[in-house]
Each structure stands twice: as structure tokens, then as C-alpha cells.
Design a protein around this motif. Structure first.
Motif, PDB file in Angstrom:
ATOM      1  N   VAL A 252       0.864  -1.178   0.000  1.00 17.30           N
ATOM      2  CA  VAL A 252       0.000   0.000   0.000  1.00 17.30           C
ATOM      3  C   VAL A 252       0.902   1.230   0.000  1.00 17.30           C
ATOM      4  O   VAL A 252       1.771   1.368   0.866  1.00 17.30           O
ATOM      5  CB  VAL A 252      -0.926   0.027   1.229  1.00 17.30           C
ATOM      6  CG1 VAL A 252      -1.771   1.300   1.225  1.00 17.30           C
ATOM      7  CG2 VAL A 252      -1.808  -1.209   1.271  1.00 17.30           C
ATOM      8  N   ILE A 253       0.706   2.104  -0.977  1.00 17.38           N
ATOM      9  CA  ILE A 253       1.464   3.343  -1.082  1.00 17.38           C
ATOM     10  C   ILE A 253       0.638   4.465  -0.478  1.00 17.38           C
ATOM     11  O   ILE A 253      -0.536   4.636  -0.830  1.00 17.38           O
ATOM     12  CB  ILE A 253       1.780   3.667  -2.558  1.00 17.38           C
ATOM     13  CG1 ILE A 253       2.476   2.486  -3.224  1.00 17.38           C
ATOM     14  CG2 ILE A 253       2.619   4.936  -2.677  1.00 17.38           C
ATOM     15  CD1 ILE A 253       2.365   2.515  -4.747  1.00 17.38           C
ATOM     16  N   VAL A 254       1.233   5.234   0.411  1.00 17.86           N
ATOM     17  CA  VAL A 254       0.534   6.346   1.059  1.00 17.86           C
ATOM     18  C   VAL A 254       1.220   7.652   0.673  1.00 17.86           C
ATOM     19  O   VAL A 254       2.329   7.940   1.129  1.00 17.86           O
ATOM     20  CB  VAL A 254       0.501   6.191   2.586  1.00 17.86           C
ATOM     21  CG1 VAL A 254      -0.181   7.391   3.224  1.00 17.86           C
ATOM     22  CG2 VAL A 254      -0.209   4.902   2.982  1.00 17.86           C
ATOM     23  N   ALA A 255       0.560   8.433  -0.185  1.00 18.62           N
ATOM     24  CA  ALA A 255       1.062   9.752  -0.593  1.00 18.62           C
ATOM     25  C   ALA A 255       0.212  10.792   0.126  1.00 18.62           C
ATOM     26  O   ALA A 255      -0.914  11.074  -0.275  1.00 18.62           O
ATOM     27  CB  ALA A 255       0.967   9.916  -2.108  1.00 18.62           C
ATOM     28  N   SER A 256       0.729  11.345   1.201  1.00 23.40           N
ATOM     29  CA  SER A 256      -0.071  12.135   2.136  1.00 23.40           C
ATOM     30  C   SER A 256      -0.088  13.628   1.850  1.00 23.40           C
ATOM     31  O   SER A 256      -0.758  14.378   2.565  1.00 23.40           O
ATOM     32  CB  SER A 256       0.441  11.904   3.565  1.00 23.40           C
ATOM     33  OG  SER A 256       1.837  12.157   3.643  1.00 23.40           O
ATOM     34  N   ASN A 284       8.727  11.102   0.367  1.00 24.96           N
ATOM     35  CA  ASN A 284       9.582  12.112   0.984  1.00 24.96           C
ATOM     36  C   ASN A 284       8.802  13.113   1.822  1.00 24.96           C
ATOM     37  O   ASN A 284       9.334  13.691   2.771  1.00 24.96           O
ATOM     38  CB  ASN A 284      10.370  12.859  -0.100  1.00 24.96           C
ATOM     39  CG  ASN A 284       9.470  13.630  -1.066  1.00 24.96           C
ATOM     40  OD1 ASN A 284       8.452  13.110  -1.536  1.00 24.96           O
ATOM     41  ND2 ASN A 284       9.837  14.865  -1.379  1.00 24.96           N
ATOM     42  N   ARG A 285       7.509  13.297   1.520  1.00 23.61           N
ATOM     43  CA  ARG A 285       6.700  14.256   2.269  1.00 23.61           C
ATOM     44  C   ARG A 285       6.470  13.813   3.707  1.00 23.61           C
ATOM     45  O   ARG A 285       6.239  14.642   4.598  1.00 23.61           O
ATOM     46  CB  ARG A 285       5.351  14.502   1.570  1.00 23.61           C
ATOM     47  CG  ARG A 285       5.421  15.084   0.164  1.00 23.61           C
ATOM     48  CD  ARG A 285       6.054  16.455   0.130  1.00 23.61           C
ATOM     49  NE  ARG A 285       5.386  17.445   0.956  1.00 23.61           N
ATOM     50  CZ  ARG A 285       4.302  18.133   0.586  1.00 23.61           C
ATOM     51  NH1 ARG A 285       3.761  17.938  -0.612  1.00 23.61           N
ATOM     52  NH2 ARG A 285       3.776  19.039   1.389  1.00 23.61           N
ATOM     53  N   TRP A 286       6.531  12.511   3.968  1.00 22.73           N
ATOM     54  CA  TRP A 286       6.413  12.033   5.333  1.00 22.73           C
ATOM     55  C   TRP A 286       7.484  12.664   6.223  1.00 22.73           C
ATOM     56  O   TRP A 286       7.248  12.963   7.396  1.00 22.73           O
ATOM     57  CB  TRP A 286       6.601  10.518   5.388  1.00 22.73           C
ATOM     58  CG  TRP A 286       5.502   9.665   4.886  1.00 22.73           C
ATOM     59  CD1 TRP A 286       4.558   9.979   3.956  1.00 22.73           C
ATOM     60  CD2 TRP A 286       5.241   8.315   5.276  1.00 22.73           C
ATOM     61  NE1 TRP A 286       3.735   8.900   3.735  1.00 22.73           N
ATOM     62  CE2 TRP A 286       4.130   7.869   4.527  1.00 22.73           C
ATOM     63  CE3 TRP A 286       5.848   7.442   6.161  1.00 22.73           C
ATOM     64  CZ2 TRP A 286       3.612   6.577   4.669  1.00 22.73           C
ATOM     65  CZ3 TRP A 286       5.340   6.151   6.314  1.00 22.73           C
ATOM     66  CH2 TRP A 286       4.227   5.732   5.569  1.00 22.73           C
ATOM     67  N   LEU A 287       8.661  12.845   5.654  1.00 20.07           N
ATOM     68  CA  LEU A 287       9.816  13.265   6.443  1.00 20.07           C
ATOM     69  C   LEU A 287       9.771  14.746   6.803  1.00 20.07           C
ATOM     70  O   LEU A 287      10.659  15.237   7.501  1.00 20.07           O
ATOM     71  CB  LEU A 287      11.105  12.938   5.683  1.00 20.07           C
ATOM     72  CG  LEU A 287      11.229  11.461   5.277  1.00 20.07           C
ATOM     73  CD1 LEU A 287      12.518  11.227   4.525  1.00 20.07           C
ATOM     74  CD2 LEU A 287      11.152  10.544   6.498  1.00 20.07           C
ATOM     75  N   GLU A 288       8.711  15.446   6.352  1.00 22.46           N
ATOM     76  CA  GLU A 288       8.502  16.826   6.774  1.00 22.46           C
ATOM     77  C   GLU A 288       7.841  16.879   8.149  1.00 22.46           C
ATOM     78  O   GLU A 288       7.683  17.948   8.729  1.00 22.46           O
ATOM     79  CB  GLU A 288       7.633  17.560   5.751  1.00 22.46           C
ATOM     80  CG  GLU A 288       8.290  17.669   4.380  1.00 22.46           C
ATOM     81  CD  GLU A 288       7.349  18.249   3.332  1.00 22.46           C
ATOM     82  OE1 GLU A 288       6.218  18.649   3.699  1.00 22.46           O
ATOM     83  OE2 GLU A 288       7.747  18.310   2.149  1.00 22.46           O
ATOM     84  N   HIS A 289       7.462  15.718   8.660  1.00 26.33           N
ATOM     85  CA  HIS A 289       6.796  15.610   9.958  1.00 26.33           C
ATOM     86  C   HIS A 289       7.684  14.840  10.925  1.00 26.33           C
ATOM     87  O   HIS A 289       8.554  14.063  10.505  1.00 26.33           O
ATOM     88  CB  HIS A 289       5.451  14.895   9.791  1.00 26.33           C
ATOM     89  CG  HIS A 289       4.542  15.549   8.798  1.00 26.33           C
ATOM     90  ND1 HIS A 289       3.726  16.614   9.105  1.00 26.33           N
ATOM     91  CD2 HIS A 289       4.354  15.304   7.472  1.00 26.33           C
ATOM     92  CE1 HIS A 289       3.067  16.991   8.024  1.00 26.33           C
ATOM     93  NE2 HIS A 289       3.421  16.212   7.022  1.00 26.33           N
ATOM     94  N   PRO A 290       7.491  15.031  12.226  1.00 22.31           N
ATOM     95  CA  PRO A 290       8.284  14.262  13.196  1.00 22.31           C
ATOM     96  C   PRO A 290       8.115  12.758  12.974  1.00 22.31           C
ATOM     97  O   PRO A 290       7.016  12.290  12.667  1.00 22.31           O
ATOM     98  CB  PRO A 290       7.706  14.701  14.545  1.00 22.31           C
ATOM     99  CG  PRO A 290       7.102  16.053  14.283  1.00 22.31           C
ATOM    100  CD  PRO A 290       6.575  15.983  12.872  1.00 22.31           C
ATOM    101  N   MET A 291       9.196  12.033  13.117  1.00 18.29           N
ATOM    102  CA  MET A 291       9.141  10.585  12.949  1.00 18.29           C
ATOM    103  C   MET A 291       8.195   9.991  13.987  1.00 18.29           C
ATOM    104  O   MET A 291       8.352  10.192  15.186  1.00 18.29           O
ATOM    105  CB  MET A 291      10.543   9.993  13.098  1.00 18.29           C
ATOM    106  CG  MET A 291      10.674   8.554  12.631  1.00 18.29           C
ATOM    107  SD  MET A 291      10.508   8.342  10.829  1.00 18.29           S
ATOM    108  CE  MET A 291      12.077   8.975  10.233  1.00 18.29           C
ATOM    109  N   ASP A 292       7.209   9.262  13.515  1.00 18.16           N
ATOM    110  CA  ASP A 292       6.149   8.710  14.361  1.00 18.16           C
ATOM    111  C   ASP A 292       6.333   7.204  14.446  1.00 18.16           C
ATOM    112  O   ASP A 292       6.742   6.574  13.468  1.00 18.16           O
ATOM    113  CB  ASP A 292       4.787   9.055  13.739  1.00 18.16           C
ATOM    114  CG  ASP A 292       3.609   8.718  14.635  1.00 18.16           C
ATOM    115  OD1 ASP A 292       3.336   7.518  14.851  1.00 18.16           O
ATOM    116  OD2 ASP A 292       2.955   9.657  15.112  1.00 18.16           O
TER     117      ASP A 292
END
Length: 399
Positions: A252-256, A284-292
Motif C-alpha cells: 500500500v502506497i501512502v502519498a499524504s 519524501n513528504r512524510w519526512l517533513e513531519h516528526p518521525m512517528d
């Protein structure tokens, strides 16, 4: 290629550009043009300093070449934008010293981080004889430029983050669509066949779906379904729909998009995803947020922000601080421009040249521009383990 010609290519082009059928010679393996050739670059005289170490000039000029280029940077902008702009200026000076000084006359304008000012400066550059515009970094300005018509408009190499591109206005920075496509390719190359795309409902959703589908087709894989989701319900509805539409996907690809992927990852986790047979691919857009903790186990294709290839040591020696990906982007675009000017001349900046399907190899790796203005890149492939990116493969590409 004869030996004399090889030496000429190395000494004359610090960025040897093959440019497919347009320029013969200097071909690298696979037909990929070499935007950087570290063997050809001599370390410049020291210009020690740090980004933002001195007063910012509104307009600066570098080089004495016959090709007129304008570069738009947020040199006096506050905060991170200004800091990145000044890093890009240092990278530009290094690239000009390496190759550009005799080929380009490069005018650098300060946008101050203001989109209206950036748009105004871009229109001036476009209408007053610049052969290429590098920048702006401001997203609204790049989007505005992409709406302008005119067959004689020079190409624009936009440095705006999250810019999708437009005809003749090329997105230089890594975009989510390309990250998603390369991440999907990384798993498809290992045998995954059936994919689901969960994509935030935004203007780039269609482009992301197309890029991912094209990437998977290269490996004989396919998108079983694409589901757009809104931030309103955190993607829970899309995850529920996925369960009824697709039986046992491989990934599953998640493009948020602009939002955090955490809510939709929580919805996936409630369904046991990721699991032993189903992987999750992020962007790469995930990495604009704190690692969860919810990111754990996901795969992501993205540029290494600290990897700047052959210019890293010389940049640090020259400016007394480390290069980052912003430095690499700016260096590559100035080097690319100088290489085309060397190979084809001031009037050689055609779509055929810039959209060379073989691509170019720079300090950020292999990249190429598409007719729609988007870019495609080869980049490292990672898996998130214990809150950190762990390298899976040095390079993956969705093209």
C-alpha cells in the motif's frame, strides 16, 4: 571516441552533457549525460565563509560568458528560506568557478522570499533576453510562471519545493509523485505485483497516480486501485473501501501531501497493515513531519539530505560549512546550464535538449525532465527501523 576528444571533453566540460543525438561524443555508459565529472573539476581558490556571513546584495553578477542567465534566490528572506537561499548562492559561486565563468553571465536577483517580488523578477528576466531562468524558490511564483504563455519564453528551472512543474517550467526539487513512484519500483523490483495507492485529495493526486502506475508497469506490476482520501476522516473511509475492493495486495502506497500520514497509517494498522505479506510505501513528504512510531517498517525512496556527491569536500573546504541537498540542487542547475551553453551555444536551450530522455547525472544523482515539467530521479531506497532511515538499496528509480 578518440583520445584527444576524450581529453577535450574532460577539460572543457566539468559537466559533460551527451544530449542524446543533438551532441555527439562524451557519452557515458547507458547514454546518461554526466552533469558532473569530478575528475574534470579543479578546486577553486579559497573563498572561505559561511552562508549569510556578509551583507546581501540585491543584484549580483557572475561570469563573463555570452549566455545570459538569471537566477532568483531569497537571499535576504528571514529564517530557513534565507539561509537556504544563501547556501544556494555559495553553490552557484562554486559552480561558476568550476565551469560557468567563461560560458555564462549570471545575474542573481534577491526575491526576499516574497512571491510577488519573485514573480515580477521572473517576468522581467523572461522578457529581457535571459536564455534560462534558475529559480524561483517560492511556490506561488513558480506556479504563476507556469501559467504564462509564449512560444519564445525561455525555460525556467524552478527551485520551489512541492512544485509539480508546467510546460517549459521544470520542477528541480524531488516531488512526492517521483518519490512514490521510485518507492513502488523498489518493491516491484523485489517481486511485489499488486499495489494500492492511497493519495491525499489534492491537485497533484492525478499526477501521482499516473507516475506510480507508469513506474510499476516497468516491472510487470500494477495498481489494483487508487483511492483518494480527505483529511477530514483521516483516511479511514478510504482504508475501509480498500478492504472491500482489493484482496491481499502486496503493498500500500501512502502519498499524504501536505498532511501528516499518521492518521491514515493508524487506520491501516487497525487492519493489520503493514504485516507479514503487505508492505507500506511512504514518500519524501512524510519526512517533513516528526518521525512517528506508526512510520515503523515503511519503505521510502528519497534523496539523502547529506549526500552531495563529488562537490561535498570542496564545498566544505571553500565555505567552512557542509553542503546539503539545497547546495546540490543549485550547483547542478548552474552546471547543467553551463554544460548546455558549452555544448550547443546560447540558443541551445530547447525542449529537446532539456527533456533528453537519457537524463543527466549530477551531485543529486540521475535525473531527467519530462514534457509536463516534472522531474524524475533515481534515489536511495530506505526502510524505517527504530525511527530512522535504514538503507535498503543505494538507488531505485521509477523510470
Amino acid at each position: 571516441m578518440e583520445a584527444g576528444r576524450q581529453v577535450h571533453c574532460l577539460r572543457t566540460w566539468a559537466i559533460a552533457l551527451a544530449l542524446a543525438a543533438i551532441v555527439s561524443g562524451c557519452q557515458s555508459k547507458g547514454g546518461v549525460s554526466e552533469v558532473l565529472d569530478p575528475a574534470a573539476i579543479v578546486a577553486p581558490a579559497g573563498q572561505n565563509g559561511a552562508a549569510g556571513g556578509g551583507p546581501v546584495q540585491a543584484t549580483q553578477s557572475l561570469g563573463t560568458g555570452s549566455t545570459k542567465v538569471t537566477m532568483l534566490l531569497p537571499l535576504s528572506a528571514p529564517g530557513t528560506a534565507g539561509e537556504n537561499g544563501r547556501k544556494m548562492l555559495d553553490a552557484t559561486k562554486l559552480a561558476m568557478t568550476d565551469i560557468g565563468n567563461g560560458l555564462l553571465t549570471l545575474t542573481i536577483e534577491d526575491t526576499k522570499g516574497d512571491s510577488a517580488q519573485a514573480s515580477k523578477l521572473a517576468v522581467t528576466a523572461i522578457t529581457t533576453g535571459s536564455k534560462v531562468v534558475i529559480g524561483p524558490t517560492e511556490l506561488p511564483a513558480a506556479q504563476h510562471i507556469a501559467t504564462l504563455s509564449g512560444s519564445k519564453r525561455p525555460p525556467v528551472l524552478a527551485l520551489a519545493d512541492n512544485f509539480a512543474g508546467g510546460a517549459g517550467v521544470y520542477a528541480v526539487l524531488l516531488g512526492e509523485a517521483d518519490s512514490a513512484a521510485a518507492g513502488a519500483a523498489g518493491l516491484a523490483a523485489k517481486g511485489s505485483k499488486k499495489f494500492v495507492l492511497l493519495v491525499a485529495d489534492n491537485p497533484n493526486a492525478g499526477a501521482t497516480e499516473k507516475r506510480v502506475a507508469n513506474s510499476l508497469s516497468i516491472y510487470g506490476a500494477a495498481l489494483a486501485v487508487t483511492l483518494r482520501y480527505s483529511a477530514g476522516d483521516g483516511g479511514a473511509k478510504a482504508v475501509d473501501e480498500m478492504g472491500s475492493l482489493v484482496d491481499a495486495p502486496d503493498a500500500v502506497i501512502v502519498a499524504s501531501g501536505n498532511g501528516s500520514p499518521a492518521p491514515i497509517l493508524a487506520a491501516l494498522k487497525s487492519k493489520g497493515i503493514p504485516g507479514k505479506t503487505i508492505s507500506v510505501v511512504g514518500t519524501n513528504r512524510w519526512l517533513e513531519h516528526p518521525m512517528d512510531p506508526l512510520f515503523e517498517g515503511a519503505f521510502i525512496a528519497t534523496l539523502d539530505p547529506s549526500e552531495t556527491g563529488p562537490i561535498a569536500d570542496r564545498f566544505r573546504t571553500t565555505y567552512n560549512y557542509p553542503a546539503d541537498v539545497n547546495v546540490a540542487y543549485a550547483y547542478d542547475m548552474v552546471a547543467l546550464t553551463a554544460g548546455i551553453a558549452s555544448a550547443v551555444g546560447p540558443d541551445g536551450f530547447s525542449k529537446k535538449v532539456l527533456e533528453n530522455p537519457n537524463g543527466f547525472r549530477g551531485s543529486t544523482g540521475l535525473f531527467r525532465f519530462r514534457a509536463d515539467g516534472s522531474s524524475q530521479r533515481s534515489m536511495p531506497f530506505y526502510r524505517i527501523e527504530k525511527g530512522a532511515l535504514k538503507l535498503v538499496a543505494k538507488s531505485t528509480s521509477g523510470f
